[in-house]
Design a protein around this motif. Structure first.
Motif: not given
Length: 149
Positions: A1-26
């Motif tokens: 089975m192929p991997n799907l890497h998902v990245i949870y990025r905590r954005e800088p700043g005082l307020t908690e905010q997360w961006s999410v993106y993945s590879f190889p499918e975006s």
């Protein structure tokens, strides 16, 4: 089975905010908490990735490292080793000379930020390459005995 890497990025700043993106499918999404970001990603991936149920999901957390850099650690059975490598790498940037060299020399990812992947000695180049697109660049760090990175 192929991997799907998902990245949870905590954005800088005082307020908690997360961006999410993945590879190889975006798949891109986000949330105001890690739990919300995870939930939104799964919903989007189930809809947008044809064979999502057959994928091995490899989750990563990205934390701010400097003003323009993040450190990425995979959430897996080696998480403690990866966090130790990340901690040692971040500590190395408390030295002005090393921080200046990193800011000057670290390659930029597609979004203009530098990303450092915390690795273990058993990680493969293939595993790291799976975590990036064709216009990305990553740096890696590996903790060595004696608290060196």
């Amino acid at each position: 089975m192929p991997n799907l890497h998902v990245i949870y990025r905590r954005e800088p700043g005082l307020t908690e905010q997360w961006s999410v993106y993945s590879f190889p499918e975006s798949v891109y999404t986000g949330g105001s908490s890690l739990a919300e970001a995870r939930s939104r990603f799964r919903e989007a991936a189930e809809y947008g990735v044809d064979d999502f149920a057959d994928r091995v999901l490899v989750e990563h957390i990205e934390e701010p490292l400097t003003e323009r850099a993040f450190i990425r650690t995979a959430v897996d059975r080696h998480s403690l080793d990866r966090r130790e490598a990340a901690k040692l790498f971040a500590g190395s940037l408390t030295f002005a000379v090393q921080a200046a060299a990193f800011d000057r020399d670290a390659p930029s990812a597609a979004d203009g930020t530098a990303v450092v992947v915390a690795c273990t000695p058993t990680d493969t180049v293939r595993w790291v390459l799976e975590q990036m697109g064709e216009k990305d660049a990553l740096s890696i760090c590996v903790a060595q005995p004696g608290d060196t990175v």
